[in-house]
Write a protein that holds these residues in place. Structure first.
Motif, mmCIF file in Angstrom:
data_model
loop_
_atom_site.group_PDB
_atom_site.id
_atom_site.type_symbol
_atom_site.label_atom_id
_atom_site.label_comp_id
_atom_site.label_asym_id
_atom_site.label_seq_id
_atom_site.Cartn_x
_atom_site.Cartn_y
_atom_site.Cartn_z
ATOM 1 N N THR A 830 0.839 -1.194 0.000
ATOM 2 C CA THR A 830 0.000 0.000 0.000
ATOM 3 C C THR A 830 0.881 1.254 0.000
ATOM 4 O OG1 THR A 830 -0.134 0.306 2.406
ATOM 5 C CG2 THR A 830 -1.633 -1.306 1.430
ATOM 6 N N ASP A 831 0.218 2.389 0.103
ATOM 7 C CA ASP A 831 0.936 3.667 0.135
ATOM 8 C C ASP A 831 1.934 3.747 1.289
ATOM 9 O OD1 ASP A 831 -0.634 4.372 -1.977
ATOM 10 O OD2 ASP A 831 -1.985 5.659 -0.832
ATOM 11 N N ILE A 857 -1.550 0.561 -4.448
ATOM 12 C CA ILE A 857 -0.904 1.871 -4.377
ATOM 13 C C ILE A 857 -1.839 2.927 -4.961
ATOM 14 C CG2 ILE A 857 1.134 3.199 -5.015
ATOM 15 C CD1 ILE A 857 2.497 0.398 -5.503
ATOM 16 N N LYS A 858 -2.025 4.012 -4.227
ATOM 17 C CA LYS A 858 -2.916 5.083 -4.669
ATOM 18 C C LYS A 858 -2.135 6.381 -4.827
ATOM 19 C CE LYS A 858 -6.922 2.846 -2.577
ATOM 20 N NZ LYS A 858 -8.053 2.950 -1.603
ATOM 21 N N ARG A 860 -1.327 8.965 -2.865
ATOM 22 C CA ARG A 860 -0.289 9.314 -1.884
ATOM 23 C C ARG A 860 0.967 8.475 -2.065
ATOM 24 N NH1 ARG A 860 0.927 7.424 3.193
ATOM 25 N NH2 ARG A 860 -0.977 6.163 3.315
ATOM 26 N N GLY A 861 0.797 7.184 -2.332
ATOM 27 C CA GLY A 861 1.940 6.310 -2.536
ATOM 28 C C GLY A 861 2.750 6.715 -3.754
ATOM 29 N N ASP A 864 4.806 9.764 -2.901
ATOM 30 C CA ASP A 864 5.994 9.408 -2.111
ATOM 31 C C ASP A 864 7.077 8.805 -3.001
ATOM 32 O OD1 ASP A 864 4.851 10.330 0.202
ATOM 33 O OD2 ASP A 864 4.243 8.359 0.938
ATOM 34 N N ILE A 885 -3.300 4.866 -8.977
ATOM 35 C CA ILE A 885 -2.609 6.120 -8.647
ATOM 36 C C ILE A 885 -3.380 7.338 -9.153
ATOM 37 C CG2 ILE A 885 -0.391 4.916 -8.690
ATOM 38 C CD1 ILE A 885 0.220 6.435 -11.298
ATOM 39 N N GLY A 889 -1.513 10.943 -8.931
ATOM 40 C CA GLY A 889 -0.312 10.114 -8.892
ATOM 41 C C GLY A 889 0.432 10.116 -10.205
#
Length: 1014
Positions: A830-831, A857-858, A860-861, A864, A885, A889
């Protein structure tokens, strides 16, 4: 959009899905379309031409339906959804229609057969033989016609359709007679449910299964542990394979009540589900829980009867028998109403479940050569079981089989509906299991902490049988606080000491010495059973091994619940607490007996017996055993044993002969002979490893030297680990000269990871380690840490790894400067773990490939991760397909790569990217000078998005491949793209399949520019 247009757009996908899918699904769609009068009989016959492949028949059907207009297309879509979802045509109209025909009202019987066809196929498929007998007796059908319908190649449903088809060509009287017969079935179809005889039998069967499943049937049988009090769900996993081009090969965790769901089905025509798991993974206990849930009305109530069998008990059946006698004589007696009950069983196969526990312990190997279709004719027990699995007996009844993986051959897999992998306990399951064993919270907490602080022991405890031993022996473990248990043999030696010392109450050495005879007797019994593939022992067999009441009272042998002795007799049978304990004692017999030398031990480790025999004969006078003849005799016995049990025994033998246990074994046997056997085992392990190394093919030009290892290689690694000798482990892999080691689909769990890391850390040169499609999880990931220093790349696809596991892994990877590739797609990331990857990218400026597809993974991930990408200028491959994403993303990733001078491949397939995200990616295409391939399939791209990408392509001279498959692009978008491509000679291919274009439009575009791929 119209249904006609939908059919045109989805034509290729429909041809693939229906053409390669189950024939029954396709025929069910035809049944519905006939009953709704979308198809005429002429249409039906033109579709069902025998020489046609199913794909050709699907194409013909789509052509016919499309030509009939919008309403026909809508009905086709409805039929497809009805069949795909498993819903059925309502049967509510059946009684009314049948009654109308019986009263000879104006409705045509032939037309009624057509209108009720989907329902009738399901209603009569189990009665075709009886119906044909009636029609033949009345002269309405010929013998030839009956034989044609009942050809063995036809499934029951196909036979039902052939019967309806032929009835239509006869006169009205035949159709009317058939409907009258079905009316009789309809009136009596619910009779068995209300019938006292049937219900009485069901209650009796429930009562028997409830009693058999009340107490735990494995491990603690002497203590009558309630299954309700101790049962913990194991982790059940199925594989769901998608199309190769989308790379969506995912696994799914199931609950026990979901094992018969459609998820993971690989063969829709089959009826058999197999639960696969290594020895001790909890297969028998899981099956016992299933029986318990059914018998107590809590689950699986779609099955009206369950017939449970143990393959151990089936081994004891001698002489011919029928399926009927197997059910009533070996499972639950039916009294005087046997024929009525059995006929109901035959008439309602979909309401029956057969379970077969321990198929790997069945002494006959699966074969499909001999067919047996009669439920009443006698044959061998193996023929009944094999034909049940194939579906030749009780087609449409569900069969559930548990087995170790090695026993399910490729031939058998053809008849398996799906395979479910039992992976043992989860981390939470280990803790819950221990807490259920102890009412004292303090004791449970201490033991849980002990297990968690010993990583090797923690890995072992994912296997339920190890977890039980650790829980059982907490008193021996607690004084040490930090347990020295490292290997599987350590754990079993612990239960040996626990039970032996518990019965004598002495100090350790005195206790073991006083029980030397018990160990020898039980070891001999275990070895004899292993060689004879025997897991239940009669009193006579116990006497032959000199096993007395004192030996039985030690607690390793218990009364067998798989064997039913005749009432009033004393013919009791015994079995070891678990098959692994029998193998442990068999290994003790080999370690403590003079009759095992070169010949016998080489069989255990699969070395060349000819070479060994010659060597042993020539140096016979130097052999340290008094009887070469006895060694040869034992070698012959071992050749008949089942290979999975031999490998388990060999693993225990390697551990028993290690320096860790020499002192304990010396209480039973001469130390010098133990050490000599120890050297012999090491010799054969080295030979086994070298055999694998010699099989490594030479690499093709431009490719790395690679070794694709098999499960046997993992077994050898585990044996080396059991010896616990670092110098020997280093010697064992000294000649492994490869750059890539592939260990996919090998059933590698946390315990195997411990062994792999222990051995592979001694490699001289770094390798790429590929462990895709195994059972590693977070704990296994932690066990791999010691060998990461010798890995330049790591592939862990489909291993149920979460953020916790990857955090530990990357923390170690940050200390490995040579590490440059990692693949983690199809896991549970995950994120929350993306900052670790960002840290890796910032710190490691030699890192090349990061593949994180099909995780969770969305936005925020992705943001990062982008922070790390911005600081890295070495990464060449980045895969994020199958995440979510989104636009935010995508923009973050694109912005981070504007000035990147290394990335050549970027996959953002299926990421819910729309217009805003595409604008960011278009800017990337304009500014980046090295990206060669961009994958944007399965997003939400429309014509306006293509405009952005096309304008960006004009300013790019690096991009070669652009993938836009399965979006929402129309002719307008592609026309604009073509215009821009005229000024770009770098682009080699643009993938556009699955967008909103007709077949004709696709063909025209392909002619215009061959770079467009549909």
């Amino acid at each position: 959009m119209s249904a006609q247009q939908d059919l045109r757009d989805q034509r290729d996908q429909l041809v693939t899905n229906l053409g390669r899918g189950a024939a029954e699904n396709f025929q069910s769609i035809l049944d519905l379309l006939l009953s709704w009068e979308v198809l005429t009989w002429e249409d039906y016959e033109s579709i069902n031409i025998p020489v046609y492949s199913q794909s050709n028949s699907v194409r013909t059907l789509l052509d016919i339906v499309s030509s009939k207009g919008e309403q026909a297309c809508e009905l086709f879509v409805s039929a497809f959804k009805t069949v795909h979802r498993g819903t059925h045509e309502t049967e509510s109209a059946l009684p009314t229609a049948l009654s109308a025909v019986q009263r000879k009202e104006s409705c045509s019987a032939v037309l009624t057969l057509q209108k009720l066809r989907p329902v009738l196929v399901k209603k009569i498929h189990s009665y075709v033989g009886n119906i044909l007998k009636e029609l033949l007796a009345k002269g309405l059908f010929t013998t030839f016609e009956c034989d044609e319908i009942q050809l063995p190649i036809n499934t029951p449903s196909q036979q039902a359709r052939h019967l309806l088809n032929l009835s239509r060509t006869k006169d009205e009287a035949v159709a009317r007679y058939l409907l009258n017969y079905i009316q009789h079935l309809e009136e009596n179809s619910q009779q068995p449910v209300r019938d006292f005889i049937w219900q009485s039998y069901k209650n009796r069967l429930r009562s028997i299964i409830s009693a058999q499943s009340q107490y735990l049937n494995t491990y603690d049988r002497t203590e009558n542990v309630s299954l309700e009090d101790i049962y913990i769900d194991g982790v059940l996993e199925v594989q769901n394979a998608g199309s190769d081009n989308t790379q969506k090969h995912s696994s799914c965790i199931l609950g026990l009540t979901d094992i018969f769901s459609d998820y993971g089905t690989s063969n829709e025509e089959a009826d058999t589900v197999v639960i696969l798991g290594e020895a001790g993974s909890g297969k028998s206990t899981l099956l016992q829980q299933l029986h318990r849930l059914w018998a107590t009305d809590r689950a699986f109530q779609n099955f009206w009867l369950i017939f449970p069998f143990s393959c151990r008990s089936l081994n004891s059946i001698e002489g011919p028998l029928s399926l009927k006698s197997l059910l009533f004589e070996k499972c639950c007696w039916s009294g005087d109403d046997q024929d009525k009950i059995f006929q109901w069983i035959l008439n309602n196969p979909e309401k029956i479940l057969f379970t077969f526990d321990g198929f790997d312990e069945f002494k006959f190997k699966f074969t499909d050569v001999e067919k047996h279709c009669s439920p009443t004719n006698t044959t061998t027990i193996q023929n009944i079981l094999f034909n049940l699995i194939q579906g030749n007996l009780m087609k449409n009844a569900k069969k559930l089989v548990t087995s170790r993986p090695g026993a399910v051959s490729p031939v058998m897999k053809k008849y398996i509906q799906k395979e479910v992998n039992l992976k043992g306990f989860s981390q939470e399951g280990i803790e819950l299991f221990i807490r259920k064993h102890y009412s004292d919270v303090s004791t449970a907490d201490q033991l849980i902490n002990l297990v968690k602080t010993n990583s090797a022991l923690h890995a072992l405890c994912h296997v339920p049988v190890f977890c039980w031993i650790v829980s059982k022996c907490h008193k021996e473990l607690m004084p040490n606080r930090t347990s020295s248990l490292q290997t599987m043999t350590d754990v079993y030696f612990l239960i040996l000491q626990h039970l032996l010392l518990h019965t004598v109450g002495h100090c350790e050495l005195a206790g073991l010495q006083s029980k030397a005879n018990t160990v020898r007797h039980l070891s001999k019994l275990a070895f004899n059973g292993l060689c004879a593939c025997c897991y239940m022992f009669s009193r006579r067999e116990l006497q032959e091994a000199e096993v007395g009441q004192e030996d039985i009272s030690a607690g390793f042998l218990v009364h067998s619940r798989s064997f039913s002795c005749k009432e009033g007799t004393s013919d009791q049978h015994f079995e070891f607490l678990h098959i692994t304990i029998q193998c442990f004692f068999a290994a003790l017999h080999i370690a403590l007996n003079n009759g095992f030398s070169h010949s016998a031990i080489c069989v255990l480790f699969k070395c060349s017996s000819k070479r060994t025999l010659t060597g042993c004969t020539s140096m016979h006078r130097y052999c340290f055993y008094p009887s070469h003849e006895q060694d040869e005799e034992n070698r012959t016995l071992l050749l008949d044993a089942e290979r999975p049990n031999l490998e388990l025994t060999a693993t225990f033998l390697a551990g028993l002969l290690s320096s860790r246990h020499v002192g304990s074994l010396s209480e039973f046997y001469e130390r010098e002979n133990i050490l000599r056997k120890h050297e012999l085992v090491k010799k054969y392990l080295i030979k086994g490893m070298q055999k694998h190394f010699r099989s490594i093919p030479a690499p093709l030009p431009g490719e790395k030297k690679s070794m694709h290892a098999m499960p046997e290689f993992i077994w050898l690694i585990k044996c080396i680990y059991e010896i616990q000798d670092c110098s020997f482990a280093k010697h064992a892999v000294a000649k492994l000269d490869v750059e890539h080691l592939k260990l996919t689909y090998c059933g590698i769990g946390p315990a195997e990871c411990t062994a792999l890391a222990y051995v592979l850390k001694h490699l001289k040169i770094p390798i790429g380690l590929q462990l895709d499609h195994n059972l590693i999880g977070d704990v296994g990931t932690g066990q791999l840490l010691p060998c990461l220093g010798t890995c330049h790349s790591l592939y862990l696809r489909n291993n149920n790894i979460s953020d916790d596991g990857i955090a530990k892994l990357l923390e170690r990877v940050l200390q490995c400067p040579d590490f440059n590739k990692i693949a983690l797609f199809n896991n549970n990331l995950t994120d929350d773990c993306m900052h670790w990857f960002a840290k890796l990218l910032k710190q490691n400026q030699h890192f090349l490939a990061l593949r994180l597809g099909n995780n969770h993974i969305k936005e925020r991930g992705a943001e990062d991760l982008a922070k790390g990408l911005k600081a890295n200028n070495s990464i060449q491959w980045l895969g994020l397909w199958g995440n979510k994403i989104g636009d935010r993303g995508a923009c973050a990733i694109a912005e981070a790569l504007h000035n990147n001078t290394s990335l050549i491949w970027l996959s953002l397939v299926d990421n819910n990217i729309g217009n805003i995200g595409i604008q960011g990616l278009a800017m990337l295409i304009e500014k980046n000078t090295v990206l060669e391939e961009l994958c944007l399939d399965d997003n939400k791209l429309e014509d306006e998005d293509v405009y952005c990408l096309a304008d960006a392509i004009l300013k790019n001279s690096a991009l070669k491949i652009l993938k836009l498959t399965n979006n929402r692009i129309t002719t307008r978008g592609i026309m604009y793209l073509l215009e821009k491509l005229e000024s770009n000679t770098t682009i080699k291919s643009v993938w556009l399949r699955g967008n909103q274009l007709t077949d004709e439009e696709q063909q025209n575009f392909e002619k215009t520019d061959e770079r467009l791929t549909f």
